[in-house]
Enzyme design. Structure first.
Site, PDB file in Angstrom:
ATOM      1  N   ARG A  46       4.166  17.522   5.806  1.00  0.00           N
ATOM      2  CA  ARG A  46       5.339  17.938   5.027  1.00  0.00           C
ATOM      3  C   ARG A  46       4.963  18.307   3.592  1.00  0.00           C
ATOM      4  O   ARG A  46       5.768  18.901   2.874  1.00  0.00           O
ATOM      5  CB  ARG A  46       6.387  16.829   5.039  1.00  0.00           C
ATOM      6  CG  ARG A  46       5.953  15.526   4.400  1.00  0.00           C
ATOM      7  CD  ARG A  46       7.057  14.467   4.494  1.00  0.00           C
ATOM      8  NE  ARG A  46       6.653  13.186   3.940  1.00  0.00           N
ATOM      9  CZ  ARG A  46       5.991  12.246   4.605  1.00  0.00           C
ATOM     10  NH1 ARG A  46       5.666  12.469   5.871  1.00  0.00           N
ATOM     11  NH2 ARG A  46       5.666  11.097   4.034  1.00  0.00           N
ATOM     12  N   TYR A  47       3.735  17.942   3.176  1.00  0.00           N
ATOM     13  CA  TYR A  47       3.313  18.224   1.804  1.00  0.00           C
ATOM     14  C   TYR A  47       2.411  19.457   1.694  1.00  0.00           C
ATOM     15  O   TYR A  47       2.276  20.029   0.611  1.00  0.00           O
ATOM     16  CB  TYR A  47       2.562  17.016   1.221  1.00  0.00           C
ATOM     17  CG  TYR A  47       3.399  15.780   1.111  1.00  0.00           C
ATOM     18  CD1 TYR A  47       4.578  15.773   0.370  1.00  0.00           C
ATOM     19  CD2 TYR A  47       3.012  14.604   1.750  1.00  0.00           C
ATOM     20  CE1 TYR A  47       5.347  14.626   0.268  1.00  0.00           C
ATOM     21  CE2 TYR A  47       3.775  13.450   1.659  1.00  0.00           C
ATOM     22  CZ  TYR A  47       4.944  13.472   0.920  1.00  0.00           C
ATOM     23  OH  TYR A  47       5.711  12.341   0.820  1.00  0.00           O
ATOM     24  N   THR A  48       1.766  19.820   2.770  1.00  0.00           N
ATOM     25  CA  THR A  48       0.811  20.931   2.701  1.00  0.00           C
ATOM     26  C   THR A  48       1.438  22.225   3.203  1.00  0.00           C
ATOM     27  O   THR A  48       2.416  22.217   3.951  1.00  0.00           O
ATOM     28  CB  THR A  48      -0.447  20.623   3.534  1.00  0.00           C
ATOM     29  OG1 THR A  48      -0.069  20.433   4.898  1.00  0.00           O
ATOM     30  CG2 THR A  48      -1.148  19.373   3.021  1.00  0.00           C
TER      31      THR A  48
END
Length: 856
Positions: free
Chosen positions: A132-134
């Site tokens: 979800r962050y990359t």
């Protein structure tokens, strides 16, 4: 279910209605085989054609279908994983994300297929950040794997729920299996394919196209060995050869480090080595006393690269500590298992077999693409033919459409299914036999398309389509043309994406070296003004009589011209002297071998040249084959007339960045270099046709950084063109060649010895016909001449074909040049058996005015 289908279970008891007896061993065996093949073909092994496992192929295809290209914005990794899992790969999201992350790691992939944004892991073993962050998108080179996939280039299969289709393999515009490698564990087997250099692999593939009978040894002239993204060193060529020859092998990979007096600095690690764990293990061994002599250990790595500093204790022997580190940590073994799927079956492949499987795949892709485009072009040509026919009888066509009751009626009339009896003027209208597609397009034509300009555009398009149809038919009907397309596309990929090797191959005792695998043969090397360089087989050039035009020796980019040509053996060491007074060294076989029509490779990829630095002279160290007690010198001359002599012993340790060979004055440059023995006579020739002969003893030996002394007095507008060293045992004549292709032989005795720094004597007339002097050489009866023009023509001709005349003469035509071309370079070489008889070529007779005024 059909009503007459047998019931498998009793609806009341739930017990099977039919029971089949089977041996449990056989059932387990078959079930295990089914499971194993499912893992092998559907999960663990890459396809030999595109080098991808299903999960990687599905990720890339899902990104392609979603428009996540190299030119689009990055997309959340969770979105990519979700689309891949929902449409094509019904497995765990973590497995898909791990595969996505690996394709983005530049320390795992030689040419990453995913352009990641965010934390995708590190060489320290850190895991990627949560999906979800990359963010990610395809890399430019990944798009080449999917190029033309919409043109029926590959087979498609139904996805897991029959809702969509997915490619069984990607078109793969480059050999990804070797370029990025692969690893995986299946049931009862595993694969471990190392990454390679893209340029080398493509060069080998192109070589295989031209030489399908070639051996693994031949291919290793192009593919030196694995090229890991983390660099480091491969120890020994023998293990590489075995792996390429059999498909299996063990390659020793050694870290790159710098041994200093008080420290060892590690800058590159073996492939797949966890740096943090490595540092920890070294520290543990030091504390345990396994490794002695280390007082401190620091990891100074940053975004610019790896730097692990091992500080040594006072008095510690750096070589002993180095060997201890190599034994325990800095050297690892990469087990090569070149296992991939061929026609759905696992197969261990040699290097040649791997390239062959890829090459056959590309031929199929190009063939299917050409057929697809041909069908489209034929359909388009059919429509254009209908439109052109309609425009030829536009009034009748318009009347038919205007007098039809509706569009369908008009189409039917154009197809000739019924006749429009008359128009509003009471005249009968002709019938047509347009096809359904043609009728549809004609009815859909706008009034604006009836103009004469539009008609011309349709005719132009029709001619263009017909030309393309002919080209596509040629490709489909001629295997050589199809291979030419494959080669051109591979060369384009190479020129666009290839970079330098990162992994060096170092020798070890008892190994087969890279040089051992290279046949010894004489080659012709060409260098251009823009420092493009290549080598070609000497056999590519047949000898001609003088006056011939020669044959093409190289292609040139706009604005570039040839600067030099010379003949050498593939195993010779060559020293490259440059316009900046530097000298570099290179083995001849390290120069890329290319065809006569190829441009060559930029020399900056082989030699660390500065901007604007050009190769001006080349010395073959084979000319220095002497006894240990004999002295040899490099005798050099600059264009302004300075000459110097330096012992060859001063050039024993030439760095990759080069070393200084001569100091140059402003606007001066090094012109020529010869190997001498201290007793030779030197002849300097100038552009305006002057020459001076003096003994090399008149020039004292000096160091590399010296400038030298005056060798000849020049007129204000004159410059030195060449230097020749006289060998009394072999040389009989002085050969002079002018830029317009004229030349002559003159007895060496006609050049009397003078003192250094004189004006010299007239050597040859430099009038409008001859142009300026470009080369002066000393030659013998057994020599032959290689002349190359600025535009890339090469002439090979016997020296004894050139007239022997006096000094102050005009000479005869040696090479027939175009009006806008001039001679760039001349080299002499002992005549070989295959050149003993020259072709007639375009040589002229000896009746030219070979003599003029009497020598002064």
């Amino acid at each position: 279910m059909s009503s007459d289908a047998p019931e498998r279970f009793d609806p009341e008891t739930g017990i099977a209605a039919e029971v089949e007896t089977a041996r449990i061993e056989r059932e387990m065996e078959q079930s295990y085989i089914d499971y194993a093949m499912s893992v092998i073909a559907g999960r663990a092994l890459p396809d030999a054609r595109d080098g991808l496992k299903p999960v990687h192929r599905r990720i890339l295809y899902a990104m392609h279908q979603s428009g996540i290209s190299a030119r689009s914005a990055h997309r959340k990794s969770s979105s990519i994983v979700g689309e891949t899992m929902g449409d094509y790969h019904p497995h765990g999201d973590s497995a898909i994300y791990n595969a996505l992350a690996r394709m983005a790691q530049d320390f795992s992939m030689r040419n990453p297929l995913v352009d990641g944004q965010g934390n995708f892991g590190s060489v320290d073993g850190d895991p990627p950040a949560a999906m979800r962050y990359t963010e990610a998108r395809m890399s430019p080179i990944a798009e080449e794997l999917l190029d033309n996939i919409e043109m029926d280039t590959v087979e498609f299969t139904a996805n897991y729920d029959d809702r969509l289709s997915e490619p069984a393999v990607l078109p793969a515009a480059f050999p990804n299996l070797l370029v990025n490698g692969s690893s995986g564990i299946a049931v009862g087997m595993s694969t471990n394919i190392p990454p390679h250099n893209l340029g080398e692999v493509i060069d080998a593939t192109i070589h295989l196209i031209h030489h399908p009978e070639c051996t693994v040894e031949d291919l290793m002239n192009h593919v030196q060995g694995p090229d890991f993204p983390t660099g480091a060193n491969i120890v020994g060529q023998n293990a590489i050869y075995k792996a390429y020859k059999t498909g299996r092998g063990r390659v020793r990979v050694r870290a790159e480090f710098d041994v200093q007096d008080d420290r060892i600095v590690i800058t590159e690690l073996p492939f797949q080595t966890n740096k943090a764990r490595l540092v920890e293990r070294i520290a543990d061994n030091v504390n345990a006393g396994t490794i002695e002599g280390i007082r401190d250990l620091r990891d100074e790595s940053d975004r610019d690269g790896i730097r692990v500093v091992v500080e040594l204790k006072r008095g510690a022997n750096p070589d002993i500590v180095k060997n201890q580190l190599l034994e325990h940590h800095l050297e690892s073994t990469f087990g090569v298992i070149n296992l991939a799927l061929v026609d759905g079956q696992p197969q261990v492949l040699t290097l040649k077999e791997t390239l062959h499987e890829y090459l056959e795949h590309r031929r199929t892709v190009v063939r299917r693409r050409s057929q697809y485009e041909l069908d489209e072009k034929r359909d388009r040509a059919h429509i254009l033919e209908g439109r052109l026919r309609a425009l030829e009888q536009v009034d009748d066509v318009v009347d038919i459409i205007r007098n039809s009751t509706d569009r369908d009626n008009a189409k039917a009339a154009l197809r000739g299914e019924h006749v429009v009896e008359s128009d509003e003027r009471g005249e009968s209208l002709p019938t047509f036999d347009f096809s359904e597609d043609q009728a549809n397009h004609i009815v859909a034509m706008q009034l604006g398309s009836l103009t004469s300009l539009e008609s011309d555009e349709i005719e132009d398009e029709y001619e263009s389509v017909q030309e393309r149809i002919e080209r596509l038919q040629t490709i489909l009907n001629n295997p050589d043309e199809l291979d030419a397309v494959v080669e051109d596309e591979l060369a384009t990929i190479r020129d666009k994406y290839a970079d330098e090797r990162r992994t060096r191959i170092i020798e070890d005792d008892g190994t087969v070296t890279h040089e051992d695998l290279i046949a010894q043969e004489d080659v012709v090397v060409v260098v251009t003004e823009d420092d493009y360089i290549k080598r070609m087989s000497l056999e590519d050039f047949r000898s001609q009589h003088r006056g011939g035009k020669g044959i093409i020796g190289t292609s040139l980019k706009d604005g570039d011209t040839v600067s030099s040509v010379y003949v050498a053996n593939t195993h010779d060491y060559l020293l490259y002297f440059t316009s900046h007074g530097q000298v570099y060294q290179l083995k001849t076989y390290q120069i890329p071998e290319m065809s006569r029509t190829a441009r060559g490779k930029s020399a900056v990829n082989l030699l660390e040249l500065d901007d604007g630095e050009q190769i001006t002279a080349v010395v073959n160290t084979a000319e220095m084959d002497i006894d240990d007690d004999e002295e040899r010198y490099f005798t050099m001359v600059t264009q302004s007339g300075y000459i110097k002599r330096t012992s060859v012993n001063s050039f024993q340790n030439i760095r990759s960045t080069g070393i200084i060979a001569i100091s140059l004055g402003a606007d001066d440059k090094l012109i020529d270099v010869e190997v001498t023995d201290g007793n030779r006579d030197i002849i300097l020739g100038t552009r305006k046709g002057m020459a001076i002969r003096f003994n090399e003893g008149d020039v004292r030996s000096v160091g590399r950084s010296a400038r030298g002394v005056h060798g000849i007095k020049l007129e204000d507008t004159d410059a030195v063109a060449a230097l020749a060293a006289v060998d009394d045992d072999q040389d009989d004549w002085v050969l002079t060649v002018t830029e317009h292709g004229y030349g002559k032989r003159t007895d060496i005795d006609r050049y009397r010895q003078q003192s250094r720094n004189g004006k010299g004597l007239i050597d040859i007339k430099t009038n409008e016909r001859n142009g300026h002097v470009c080369e002066v050489e000393t030659v013998g009866i057994s020599d032959e001449l290689f002349m190359m023009s600025r535009k890339g023509q090469i002439l090979r001709t016997p020296v004894d074909d050139i007239s022997t005349v006096g000094r102050n003469t005009m000479g005869v035509i040696v090479m027939d040049l175009e009006d806008t071309d001039t001679v760039a370079s001349v080299d002499t070489h002992p005549r070989t058996d295959d050149s003993s008889e020259a072709d007639s070529g375009d040589g002229e007779s000896e009746s030219e005015n070979a003599t003029a005024t009497t020598p002064s």
